[in-house]
Write a protein that holds these residues in place. Structure first.
Motif, mmCIF file in Angstrom:
data_model
loop_
_atom_site.group_PDB
_atom_site.id
_atom_site.type_symbol
_atom_site.label_atom_id
_atom_site.label_comp_id
_atom_site.label_asym_id
_atom_site.label_seq_id
_atom_site.Cartn_x
_atom_site.Cartn_y
_atom_site.Cartn_z
ATOM 1 N N GLY A 219 -2.249 -6.164 -2.341
ATOM 2 C CA GLY A 219 -3.590 -5.593 -2.268
ATOM 3 C C GLY A 219 -3.950 -4.743 -0.908
ATOM 4 N N VAL A 220 -2.650 -4.164 -0.501
ATOM 5 C CA VAL A 220 -3.062 -3.417 0.942
ATOM 6 C C VAL A 220 -2.471 -1.826 0.593
ATOM 7 C CG1 VAL A 220 -2.003 -2.957 3.221
ATOM 8 C CG2 VAL A 220 -2.019 -5.197 2.373
ATOM 9 N N TYR A 221 -3.656 -1.059 0.961
ATOM 10 C CA TYR A 221 -3.419 0.328 0.858
ATOM 11 C C TYR A 221 -2.409 0.840 1.545
ATOM 12 C CZ TYR A 221 -8.097 0.692 -1.356
ATOM 13 O OH TYR A 221 -9.213 0.414 -2.182
ATOM 14 N N ILE A 222 -1.238 1.319 0.783
ATOM 15 C CA ILE A 222 0.060 1.746 1.581
ATOM 16 C C ILE A 222 0.007 3.494 1.474
ATOM 17 C CG2 ILE A 222 2.589 1.787 1.450
ATOM 18 C CD1 ILE A 222 1.318 -1.007 2.089
ATOM 19 N N PRO A 223 0.117 4.030 2.703
ATOM 20 C CA PRO A 223 0.367 5.502 2.907
ATOM 21 C C PRO A 223 1.695 5.963 2.605
ATOM 22 C CG PRO A 223 0.733 4.402 5.187
ATOM 23 C CD PRO A 223 0.440 3.278 4.187
ATOM 24 N N GLY A 224 1.543 7.128 1.814
ATOM 25 C CA GLY A 224 2.863 7.865 1.427
ATOM 26 C C GLY A 224 2.552 9.133 0.821
ATOM 27 N N TYR A 225 3.755 9.406 0.231
ATOM 28 C CA TYR A 225 3.842 10.756 -0.586
ATOM 29 C C TYR A 225 4.673 10.625 -1.561
ATOM 30 C CZ TYR A 225 7.578 12.609 2.243
ATOM 31 O OH TYR A 225 8.745 12.838 3.089
ATOM 32 N N TRP A 226 4.623 11.649 -2.718
ATOM 33 C CA TRP A 226 5.526 11.540 -3.920
ATOM 34 C C TRP A 226 6.070 13.080 -3.682
ATOM 35 C CZ3 TRP A 226 0.518 9.379 -4.527
ATOM 36 C CH2 TRP A 226 0.729 8.071 -5.339
ATOM 37 N N LYS A 227 7.406 13.287 -3.739
ATOM 38 C CA LYS A 227 8.050 14.523 -3.417
ATOM 39 C C LYS A 227 8.786 14.707 -4.769
ATOM 40 C CE LYS A 227 11.538 17.386 -1.177
ATOM 41 N NZ LYS A 227 12.591 17.765 -0.177
ATOM 42 N N ASN A 228 8.392 15.387 -5.786
ATOM 43 C CA ASN A 228 8.948 15.927 -6.950
ATOM 44 C C ASN A 228 9.039 14.458 -7.721
ATOM 45 O OD1 ASN A 228 9.559 18.409 -6.462
ATOM 46 N ND2 ASN A 228 11.320 17.885 -5.528
ATOM 47 N N GLY A 229 7.805 13.690 -7.774
ATOM 48 C CA GLY A 229 7.827 12.281 -8.569
ATOM 49 C C GLY A 229 8.193 11.306 -7.878
ATOM 50 N N ILE A 230 9.021 11.208 -6.653
ATOM 51 C CA ILE A 230 9.521 9.866 -6.362
ATOM 52 C C ILE A 230 8.792 9.778 -4.796
ATOM 53 C CG2 ILE A 230 11.617 9.162 -4.669
ATOM 54 C CD1 ILE A 230 13.426 11.230 -6.534
ATOM 55 N N TRP A 231 8.283 8.414 -4.987
ATOM 56 C CA TRP A 231 7.263 8.148 -3.609
ATOM 57 C C TRP A 231 8.281 7.669 -2.531
ATOM 58 C CZ3 TRP A 231 2.708 7.210 -2.407
ATOM 59 C CH2 TRP A 231 2.337 6.190 -1.491
ATOM 60 N N HIS A 232 7.184 8.018 -1.360
ATOM 61 C CA HIS A 232 8.069 8.022 -0.032
ATOM 62 C C HIS A 232 6.933 7.084 0.924
ATOM 63 C CE1 HIS A 232 11.410 10.856 -0.282
ATOM 64 N NE2 HIS A 232 10.639 11.393 -1.178
ATOM 65 N N THR A 233 7.166 5.940 1.076
ATOM 66 C CA THR A 233 6.297 5.075 1.821
ATOM 67 C C THR A 233 6.341 5.514 3.266
ATOM 68 O OG1 THR A 233 6.298 3.139 0.509
ATOM 69 C CG2 THR A 233 5.978 2.840 2.897
ATOM 70 N N LEU A 234 5.140 5.516 4.037
ATOM 71 C CA LEU A 234 5.076 6.012 5.562
ATOM 72 C C LEU A 234 4.797 4.730 6.117
ATOM 73 C CD1 LEU A 234 3.068 9.500 4.824
ATOM 74 C CD2 LEU A 234 5.572 9.062 5.727
ATOM 75 N N THR A 235 5.417 4.545 7.148
ATOM 76 C CA THR A 235 5.353 2.977 7.881
ATOM 77 C C THR A 235 4.054 3.206 8.594
ATOM 78 O OG1 THR A 235 7.874 2.861 8.159
ATOM 79 C CG2 THR A 235 6.471 1.646 9.676
ATOM 80 N N PRO A 236 2.949 2.116 8.410
ATOM 81 C CA PRO A 236 1.825 2.033 9.040
ATOM 82 C C PRO A 236 1.921 1.346 10.258
ATOM 83 C CG PRO A 236 1.871 0.278 7.230
ATOM 84 C CD PRO A 236 3.115 1.146 7.291
ATOM 85 N N LEU A 237 0.806 1.302 10.943
ATOM 86 C CA LEU A 237 0.843 0.537 12.425
ATOM 87 C C LEU A 237 0.860 -0.861 11.962
ATOM 88 C CD1 LEU A 237 -1.969 2.542 14.152
ATOM 89 C CD2 LEU A 237 0.390 2.481 14.729
#
Length: 359
Positions: A231-249
Motif C-alpha cells: 500500500g505504499v506509493y512507489i515513485p518511478g517512470y515507464w520508458k517505452n512501457g517498462i517500469w523503472h522504480t526510483l529509490t525513495p528515502l
C-alpha cells in the motif's frame, strides 16, 4: 527567436547581478516564469504567474472565488496560462488566459466542474487537456483543440478518468493520466491519437497514475507512482512501457514524481520523497539517484511540482513550508532556494508550472 525549454506540466524562475527579496535578478538574457496561485488577504486563491520574481495577477471570472493556473506556455510573443476559474455558481470553468484575457472552454455540462491540467501550442493549434464532468457526474478525459472538446475513451465509461499531461509530437497527440477500470482500480496509461495504451503497474490490484509525460526522439516516458502490495506509493517512470522504480528515502513511506525532463540522455524526475519522520522532502532523481533540495524548514512538508533543465542548470519549482506553517512559493536553482514574493506573506502560495526561456 527565443528558445523555449518545456517542463511538465504542467513547470519557473532565476536571476543575476543583485539580490532582491531573497532572489537573484534576471540579467536580461533569460526569463523565468513560475505560474500557479497566491492567496490574498481575503483568503482567495488568485491565479497568476511570476516573471523574474514580478507577480502578474490574472483576472478570474469572479474575484471572490478561487482560481488557479496549472499549466503555462510562452510562444513567440504570446503568454498562455491554463487552468480553471470558479464562476458565480461555484462551478469550476475550464479555460486559459492568453496575454491576460480569459477564454472559457465549453464543458460537457455547464453545471458540472471541468478543468485544464495541461496545455500546449503546436504551430497554430492550441491544445488544452484535462477533464470535463458529464451529466452523470463522471470525469471524462479529453482535450480541447482550438476550443473544440474531444473526448477520450475510458476503460469503463461509468468510472472517472483524468488527463494530466499532453504532448504533440509531429502528427501524434499523446495524452497521459489514468483511467479507473471495472474493478475500481486506478490504472495508469496514455492515449496515443485517441487509443488507450495501458502501462503495467507494480501490483494490478492497487492504484497507479501518470502525472508527467515526455516524448524524446523515439522514446516515450511516463512518470508518476505505482502502489505496491504493502500500500505504499512507489515513485518511478515507464520508458517505452517498462517500469523503472526510483529509490525513495524510506521504502515504507509514500513518494511521488510530479515532473519529468530528459536532457542529453539524462532522466530527471522531480517530486517528493517522505523520510522516516513522515516529512515530505523535496527533490529529484537524476538517472535514478536522489538529490534532496533543502527546504525552508526541514520539519515541514515541501514539494517540487515542476522541473526544467537549462544548459547545465537544474530548476525545480513548487513550494516550501516555513516555520510558521506557510507554504512559500519559489524554486531551487542548482539546489539553492529562491523565494517568490506572494500577495500576502501570511497566506499560502504554490507554483504549479515552470518555464525557463533563454534568448
Amino acid at each position: 527567436m527565443k528558445k523555449l525549454l518545456k517542463l511538465i506540466p504542467v513547470v519557473f524562475c532565476c536571476f543575476v547581478a543583485f539580490f532582491f527579496a531573497g532572489c537573484e535578478y534576471n540579467s536580461g538574457n533569460m526569463d523565468i516564469y513560475a505560474a500557479g496561485y497566491s492567496i490574498n488577504n481575503l483568503n482567495i486563491e488568485i491565479p497568476g504567474y511570476w516573471q523574474n520574481n514580478s507577480w502578474n495577477s490574472l483576472t478570474p471570472l469572479n474575484q471572490m472565488k478561487s482560481s488557479a493556473v496549472s499549466s503555462f506556455v510562452v510562444t513567440d510573443n504570446d503568454v498562455y496560462a491554463a487552468g480553471y476559474c470558479v464562476n458565480t455558481s461555484d462551478i469550476e470553468v475550464p479555460g486559459y488566459w492568453k496575454n491576460g484575457t480569459w477564454l472559457s472552454l465549453p464543458p460537457l455540462d455547464s453545471t458540472k466542474n471541468s478543468a485544464v491540467s495541461a496545455f500546449v501550442v503546436s504551430d497554430t493549434d492550441v491544445y488544452a487537456a484535462g477533464f470535463s464532468i458529464n451529466s452523470s457526474g463522471v470525469y471524462i478525459p479529453g482535450y480541447w483543440k482550438n476550443g473544440t472538446w474531444i473526448s477520450l475513451p475510458s476503460l469503463n465509461s461509468a468510472k472517472n478518468s483524468w488527463v494530466s499531461s499532453i504532448v504533440v509530437s509531429g502528427s501524434d497527440i499523446y495524452t497521459a493520466g489514468y483511467s479507473i477500470n471495472s474493478s475500481d482500480i486506478v490504472a495508469p496509461g496514455y492515449w496515443k491519437n485517441g487509443t488507450w495504451i495501458s502501462l503495467p503497474p507494480i501490483d494490478s490490484t492497487k492504484n497507479s497514475a501518470v502525472s508527467a509525460f515526455v516524448v524524446s526522439d523515439t522514446d516515450v516516458y511516463a512518470a508518476g507512482f505505482s502502489i505496491n502490495s504493502a500500500g505504499v506509493y512507489i515513485p518511478g517512470y515507464w520508458k517505452n512501457g517498462i517500469w523503472h522504480t526510483l529509490t525513495p528515502l524510506d521504502s515504507t513511506k509514500n513518494s511521488r514524481v510530479s515532473s519529468l525532463a530528459i536532457s542529453d540522455n539524462d532522466v530527471y524526475a522531480a517530486g517528493y520523497s517522505t523520510d522516516n519522520s513522515d516529512i515530505e522532502v523535496p527533490g529529484y532523481w537524476k538517472n535514478g539517484t536522489w538529490h534532496t533540495l533543502a527546504p525552508l524548514d526541514s520539519t515541514k512538508n515541501s514539494r517540487v511540482s515542476s522541473l526544467a533543465i537549462s544548459d547545465n542548470d537544474v530548476y525545480a519549482a513548487g513550494y516550501s513550508t516555513d516555520n510558521s506553517d506557510i507554504e512559500v512559493p519559489g524554486y531551487w536553482k542548482n539546489g539553492t532556494w529562491h523565494t517568490l514574493a506572494p500577495l500576502d506573506s501570511t497566506k499560502n502560495s504554490r507554483v504549479s508550472s515552470l518555464l525557463v526561456i533563454s534568448e
